[in-house]
Design an enzyme around this catalytic site. Sequence first.
Site, mmCIF file in Angstrom:
data_model
loop_
_atom_site.group_PDB
_atom_site.id
_atom_site.type_symbol
_atom_site.label_atom_id
_atom_site.label_comp_id
_atom_site.label_asym_id
_atom_site.label_seq_id
_atom_site.Cartn_x
_atom_site.Cartn_y
_atom_site.Cartn_z
ATOM 1 N N ARG A 63 0.820 -1.215 0.000
ATOM 2 C CA ARG A 63 0.000 0.000 0.000
ATOM 3 C C ARG A 63 0.855 1.266 0.000
ATOM 4 N NH1 ARG A 63 -3.318 2.586 4.482
ATOM 5 N NH2 ARG A 63 -5.006 3.677 3.397
ATOM 6 N N HIS A 67 0.332 4.474 -2.488
ATOM 7 C CA HIS A 67 0.108 5.853 -2.025
ATOM 8 C C HIS A 67 1.238 6.786 -2.446
ATOM 9 C CE1 HIS A 67 -3.289 5.329 1.159
ATOM 10 N NE2 HIS A 67 -3.480 4.578 0.097
ATOM 11 N N GLY A 73 3.432 11.353 -8.358
ATOM 12 C CA GLY A 73 4.133 10.291 -9.063
ATOM 13 C C GLY A 73 4.970 9.441 -8.122
ATOM 14 N N ASN A 95 -3.154 8.791 5.026
ATOM 15 C CA ASN A 95 -1.849 8.208 5.340
ATOM 16 C C ASN A 95 -1.554 8.139 6.841
ATOM 17 O OD1 ASN A 95 -1.251 7.854 2.599
ATOM 18 N ND2 ASN A 95 -0.393 9.918 2.416
ATOM 19 N N PRO A 165 -7.804 7.667 -3.970
ATOM 20 C CA PRO A 165 -9.202 7.241 -3.917
ATOM 21 C C PRO A 165 -9.639 6.988 -2.472
ATOM 22 C CG PRO A 165 -7.804 5.483 -4.782
ATOM 23 C CD PRO A 165 -6.928 6.677 -4.610
ATOM 24 N N HIS A 195 -6.290 -6.038 -2.123
ATOM 25 C CA HIS A 195 -7.012 -6.222 -0.864
ATOM 26 C C HIS A 195 -7.238 -7.697 -0.549
ATOM 27 C CE1 HIS A 195 -8.711 -1.822 -1.117
ATOM 28 N NE2 HIS A 195 -7.426 -1.866 -0.852
ATOM 29 N N THR A 196 -6.486 -8.559 -1.156
ATOM 30 C CA THR A 196 -6.430 -9.969 -0.770
ATOM 31 C C THR A 196 -5.527 -10.173 0.442
ATOM 32 O OG1 THR A 196 -5.830 -12.207 -1.500
ATOM 33 C CG2 THR A 196 -4.562 -10.434 -2.442
HETATM 34 C C1 HEM Z 1 -9.243 1.383 -5.721
HETATM 35 C C2 HEM Z 1 -9.206 2.257 -4.753
HETATM 36 C C3 HEM Z 1 -8.729 1.931 -3.362
HETATM 37 C C4 HEM Z 1 -9.321 2.311 -2.215
HETATM 38 C C5 HEM Z 1 -10.593 3.162 -2.077
HETATM 39 C C6 HEM Z 1 -8.557 1.759 -1.133
HETATM 40 C C7 HEM Z 1 -8.845 1.953 0.209
HETATM 41 C C8 HEM Z 1 -8.194 1.325 1.242
HETATM 42 C C9 HEM Z 1 -8.522 1.497 2.639
HETATM 43 C C10 HEM Z 1 -9.600 2.431 3.187
HETATM 44 C C11 HEM Z 1 -7.722 0.684 3.357
HETATM 45 C C12 HEM Z 1 -7.682 0.538 4.880
HETATM 46 C C13 HEM Z 1 -6.756 1.600 5.455
HETATM 47 C C14 HEM Z 1 -6.859 1.707 6.961
HETATM 48 O O1 HEM Z 1 -7.777 1.162 7.551
HETATM 49 O O2 HEM Z 1 -5.983 2.365 7.580
HETATM 50 C C15 HEM Z 1 -6.861 -0.003 2.421
HETATM 51 C C16 HEM Z 1 -5.901 -0.929 2.772
HETATM 52 C C17 HEM Z 1 -5.050 -1.517 1.861
HETATM 53 N N1 HEM Z 1 -4.934 -1.198 0.525
HETATM 54 FE FE1 HEM Z 1 -6.262 -0.152 -0.563
HETATM 55 N N2 HEM Z 1 -7.514 1.038 -1.640
HETATM 56 C C18 HEM Z 1 -7.567 1.133 -3.007
HETATM 57 C C19 HEM Z 1 -6.652 0.601 -3.885
HETATM 58 C C20 HEM Z 1 -5.508 -0.070 -3.511
HETATM 59 C C21 HEM Z 1 -4.415 -0.397 -4.402
HETATM 60 C C22 HEM Z 1 -4.333 0.021 -5.868
HETATM 61 C C23 HEM Z 1 -3.507 -1.088 -3.662
HETATM 62 C C24 HEM Z 1 -2.174 -1.643 -4.077
HETATM 63 C C25 HEM Z 1 -1.886 -2.024 -5.302
HETATM 64 C C26 HEM Z 1 -4.042 -1.204 -2.323
HETATM 65 C C27 HEM Z 1 -3.467 -1.910 -1.294
HETATM 66 C C28 HEM Z 1 -3.956 -1.969 -0.006
HETATM 67 C C29 HEM Z 1 -3.443 -2.868 1.012
HETATM 68 C C30 HEM Z 1 -2.409 -3.950 0.785
HETATM 69 C C31 HEM Z 1 -4.113 -2.564 2.200
HETATM 70 C C32 HEM Z 1 -3.883 -3.181 3.591
HETATM 71 C C33 HEM Z 1 -2.768 -2.367 4.273
HETATM 72 C C34 HEM Z 1 -2.374 -2.843 5.659
HETATM 73 O O3 HEM Z 1 -2.866 -3.843 6.174
HETATM 74 O O4 HEM Z 1 -1.518 -2.142 6.249
HETATM 75 N N3 HEM Z 1 -5.237 -0.559 -2.263
HETATM 76 N N4 HEM Z 1 -7.166 0.408 1.140
#
Ligand code: HEM
Length: 328
Positions: A63, A67, A73, A95, A165, A195-196
């Site tokens: 993540r 970000h 960029g 963040n 996003p 998100h897997t």
């Molecule tokens: C499509 C739009 C996306 C949205 C709206 C989104 C939103 C979020 C949110 C709200 C969380 C939880 C953050 C928290 O609770 O502090 C999250 C976690 C995460 N996101 Fe996304 N995300 C998006 C796309 C992506 C992309 C493109 C990636 C990487 C290629 C990604 C990877 C992750 C990962 C791996 C986590 C878990 C992080 C952790 O456990 O520390 N996400 N995301």
Amino acid sequence: MEHKPSEPFSVALFCLLLLAPLVRSQLDYKFYDASCPNLTKLVRYGVWSAIANDTRIAASLLRLHFHDCFVNGCDGSLLLDDTSTFTGEKTALPNQNSVRGYEVIDTIKSNIEKACPNTVSCTDIVTLVARDAVYLSGGPYWELPLGRRDGTTAGSVSVVNQQLPSPFETLDNITSKFTSKGLDLKDVVVLSGAHTIGFAQCFTFKTRLFDFDGSGNPDPTLDASLLQSLRTVCPNQADSDSKLAPLDPVTSTRFDNSYFRNLLSKSGILQSDQALMGDNTSASMVINYSRFPYLFSRDFGASMVKMANIDVLTGQNGEIRKNCRVKN
Ligand code: HEM
Ligand SMILES: *[C@@H]1O[C@H](CO)[C@@H](O)[C@H](O)[C@H]1NC(C)=O
Ligand SMILES: *[C@@H]1O[C@H](CO)[C@@H](O)[C@H](O)[C@H]1NC(C)=O
Ligand SMILES: *[C@@H]1O[C@H](CO)[C@@H](O)[C@H](O)[C@H]1NC(C)=O
Ligand SMILES: *[C@@H]1O[C@H](CO)[C@@H](O)[C@H](O)[C@H]1NC(C)=O
Ligand SMILES: *[C@@H]1O[C@H](CO)[C@@H](O)[C@H](O)[C@H]1NC(C)=O
């Protein structure tokens, strides 16, 4: 008839060939092969040890790269600490108290500085680390062209809020944020497969559990038994806001395609996850990725390479930061 290049042309070509190894202005698969031959080993070992200490860190590191790339960029600007005169990306809402893994990048950077001083950018390290985090979690592997340089300023808080996003946005809005970075709907779908692995804090999806869109009812697109278990983790009180739920309740530390299978059974955690089923085009991609794990692996790698190329600094632009937290 024989064709000879004109004299000035040959001279110019000769100069270009001479300069080519000094200033490479494009990303290149062999960029550090001569200047830091052990780079990939050092990164792999650093990510491996971090995961051995904390399995969630793989998700956090993936993540962090996303970000970084979506704001200013891919330039390592997310790593920059605030200064007395500037509040940067780290402190912005999406963040702060959410992005993790800065210490892991510091440790890997310092090992790399010992082996190859002033050579490898923090941005390339973040990019390689994200790739290895996926690979070491059982996911796909992809080759990365390297040579990104580090930015000298972070994005502002308002730019972060505009460009990243949010889980409360519509699919159309999220897609237009991706489009403005040169990505498309397919990238939205396949990269959401990140998100897997990893976790989300309750406040990022809690409105779905109790009073969705002011209806007084939970989100109808959320599976009833998952709803019950999420209500246990995230009771309807403010003090549950920062509690954690796995984004993939089935295999939360394994990088597989179960995220897409979950969406088919109304088990996406974020509203923005489940929204991929609310549009015919994205839903048919979800169905394909849920059926064909290999297709997901291949497309995920390709989209990660695309994301890693967003507005990169190369050649003479930017710098090779000594300490990832401050500009030189
Ligand atoms: C499509 C739009 C996306 C949205 C709206 C989104 C939103 C979020 C949110 C709200 C969380 C939880 C953050 C928290 O609770 O502090 C999250 C976690 C995460 N996101 Fe996304 N995300 C998006 C796309 C992506 C992309 C493109 C990636 C990487 C290629 C990604 C990877 C992750 C990962 C791996 C986590 C878990 C992080 C952790 O456990 O520390 N996400 N995301
Ligand atoms: C690379 O690592 C090996 C040990 O794994 C070491 O023997 C060698 O000196 C290192 N090379 C450089 C250039 O640091
Ligand atoms: C191990 O992980 C925990 C939790 O993320 C972290 O606080 C700690 O600094 C890590 N320790 C090492 C040696 O990396
Ligand atoms: C989507 O974007 C439009 C235009 O920026 C904005 O007015 C609207 O509030 C956004 N919708 C959501 C749900 O974020
Ligand atoms: C989406 O699919 C549904 C059911 O298959 C269909 O009724 C609807 O017309 C489709 N919408 C679009 C925009 O293609
Ligand atoms: C899903 O897969 C089918 C069959 O392999 C293909 O025809 C279709 O175009 C794919 N759908 C999308 C949206 O990629």
